[in-house]
Design a protein around this motif. Structure first.
Motif, PDB file in Angstrom:
ATOM      1  N   GLU A  26      -3.967 -19.219  -3.803  1.00 43.06           N
ATOM      2  CA  GLU A  26      -3.739 -19.388  -5.245  1.00 43.06           C
ATOM      3  C   GLU A  26      -2.305 -19.054  -5.657  1.00 43.06           C
ATOM      4  O   GLU A  26      -2.055 -18.663  -6.795  1.00 43.06           O
ATOM      5  N   GLY A  27      -1.342 -19.154  -4.734  1.00 40.51           N
ATOM      6  CA  GLY A  27       0.060 -18.929  -5.051  1.00 40.51           C
ATOM      7  C   GLY A  27       0.446 -17.493  -5.289  1.00 40.51           C
ATOM      8  O   GLY A  27       1.521 -17.209  -5.788  1.00 40.51           O
ATOM      9  N   VAL A  28      -0.433 -16.570  -4.928  1.00 43.24           N
ATOM     10  CA  VAL A  28      -0.137 -15.142  -5.101  1.00 43.24           C
ATOM     11  C   VAL A  28       0.478 -14.614  -3.805  1.00 43.24           C
ATOM     12  O   VAL A  28      -0.028 -14.879  -2.724  1.00 43.24           O
ATOM     13  N   ALA A  29       1.557 -13.885  -3.942  1.00 36.95           N
ATOM     14  CA  ALA A  29       2.240 -13.357  -2.759  1.00 36.95           C
ATOM     15  C   ALA A  29       1.371 -12.333  -2.035  1.00 36.95           C
ATOM     16  O   ALA A  29       0.669 -11.539  -2.659  1.00 36.95           O
ATOM     17  N   TYR A  30       1.425 -12.382  -0.723  1.00 35.56           N
ATOM     18  CA  TYR A  30       0.746 -11.369   0.082  1.00 35.56           C
ATOM     19  C   TYR A  30       1.463 -10.037  -0.086  1.00 35.56           C
ATOM     20  O   TYR A  30       2.671 -10.004  -0.349  1.00 35.56           O
ATOM     21  N   PRO A  31       0.797  -8.919   0.101  1.00 32.15           N
ATOM     22  CA  PRO A  31       1.488  -7.620   0.042  1.00 32.15           C
ATOM     23  C   PRO A  31       2.383  -7.449   1.274  1.00 32.15           C
ATOM     24  O   PRO A  31       2.119  -8.014   2.325  1.00 32.15           O
ATOM     25  N   GLN A  32       3.420  -6.681   1.115  1.00 34.44           N
ATOM     26  CA  GLN A  32       4.336  -6.401   2.220  1.00 34.44           C
ATOM     27  C   GLN A  32       3.721  -5.342   3.128  1.00 34.44           C
ATOM     28  O   GLN A  32       3.038  -4.425   2.651  1.00 34.44           O
ATOM     29  N   CYS A  33       3.954  -5.460   4.428  1.00 40.91           N
ATOM     30  CA  CYS A  33       3.421  -4.463   5.357  1.00 40.91           C
ATOM     31  C   CYS A  33       4.080  -3.107   5.084  1.00 40.91           C
ATOM     32  O   CYS A  33       5.193  -3.027   4.566  1.00 40.91           O
ATOM     33  N   LYS A  34       3.387  -2.042   5.429  1.00 38.14           N
ATOM     34  CA  LYS A  34       3.867  -0.688   5.118  1.00 38.14           C
ATOM     35  C   LYS A  34       5.173  -0.355   5.824  1.00 38.14           C
ATOM     36  O   LYS A  34       6.045   0.291   5.252  1.00 38.14           O
ATOM     37  N   GLN A  35       5.339  -0.800   7.072  1.00 43.83           N
ATOM     38  CA  GLN A  35       6.576  -0.512   7.808  1.00 43.83           C
ATOM     39  C   GLN A  35       7.758  -1.239   7.180  1.00 43.83           C
ATOM     40  O   GLN A  35       8.813  -0.656   6.972  1.00 43.83           O
ATOM     41  N   CYS A  36       7.581  -2.525   6.867  1.00 39.05           N
ATOM     42  CA  CYS A  36       8.663  -3.280   6.232  1.00 39.05           C
ATOM     43  C   CYS A  36       9.007  -2.682   4.873  1.00 39.05           C
ATOM     44  O   CYS A  36      10.178  -2.598   4.500  1.00 39.05           O
ATOM     45  N   GLN A  37       7.999  -2.255   4.121  1.00 41.40           N
ATOM     46  CA  GLN A  37       8.241  -1.630   2.818  1.00 41.40           C
ATOM     47  C   GLN A  37       9.022  -0.323   2.972  1.00 41.40           C
ATOM     48  O   GLN A  37       9.943  -0.047   2.207  1.00 41.40           O
ATOM     49  N   ALA A  38       8.678   0.457   3.990  1.00 43.51           N
ATOM     50  CA  ALA A  38       9.397   1.719   4.237  1.00 43.51           C
ATOM     51  C   ALA A  38      10.858   1.437   4.560  1.00 43.51           C
ATOM     52  O   ALA A  38      11.761   2.131   4.077  1.00 43.51           O
ATOM     53  N   TRP A  39      11.105   0.412   5.383  1.00 43.47           N
ATOM     54  CA  TRP A  39      12.492   0.062   5.712  1.00 43.47           C
ATOM     55  C   TRP A  39      13.233  -0.467   4.497  1.00 43.47           C
ATOM     56  O   TRP A  39      14.398  -0.144   4.269  1.00 43.47           O
ATOM     57  N   ASP A  40      12.573  -1.286   3.669  1.00 42.18           N
ATOM     58  CA  ASP A  40      13.197  -1.766   2.435  1.00 42.18           C
ATOM     59  C   ASP A  40      13.553  -0.600   1.512  1.00 42.18           C
ATOM     60  O   ASP A  40      14.627  -0.582   0.916  1.00 42.18           O
ATOM     61  N   ASP A  41      12.641   0.366   1.393  1.00 37.05           N
ATOM     62  CA  ASP A  41      12.899   1.539   0.556  1.00 37.05           C
ATOM     63  C   ASP A  41      14.099   2.324   1.067  1.00 37.05           C
ATOM     64  O   ASP A  41      14.938   2.793   0.290  1.00 37.05           O
ATOM     65  N   GLU A  42      14.198   2.479   2.380  1.00 33.88           N
ATOM     66  CA  GLU A  42      15.320   3.206   2.976  1.00 33.88           C
ATOM     67  C   GLU A  42      16.638   2.479   2.719  1.00 33.88           C
ATOM     68  O   GLU A  42      17.651   3.105   2.375  1.00 33.88           O
ATOM     69  N   ILE A  43      16.629   1.170   2.847  1.00 34.07           N
ATOM     70  CA  ILE A  43      17.835   0.380   2.577  1.00 34.07           C
ATOM     71  C   ILE A  43      18.234   0.518   1.112  1.00 34.07           C
ATOM     72  O   ILE A  43      19.411   0.703   0.793  1.00 34.07           O
TER      73      ILE A  43
END
Length: 57
Positions: A26-43
């Protein structure tokens, strides 16, 4: 779930044939994986610290 880092351990376990680009049902984005989210937060924290440092100069 989506992965935006090539070296994400969970993402690397997904076979090429099982990978699909784009949005979920339905065009809704999937959630980001926890590891990728942690790395994004660190960046993001690093970028904020850099900008704060540059502004203080």
């Amino acid at each position: 779930m989506f992965h935006n880092f090539l070296d994400c351990p969970s993402g690397m376990r997904i076979t090429r044939t099982d990978r699909e680009p784009g949005l979920g049902p339905e065009g809704v984005a999937y959630p980001q994986c926890k590891q990728c989210q942690a790395w994004d937060d660190e960046i993001e924290r690093s970028r904020i610290a850099l900008h704060e440092w540059l502004e203080s100069e």
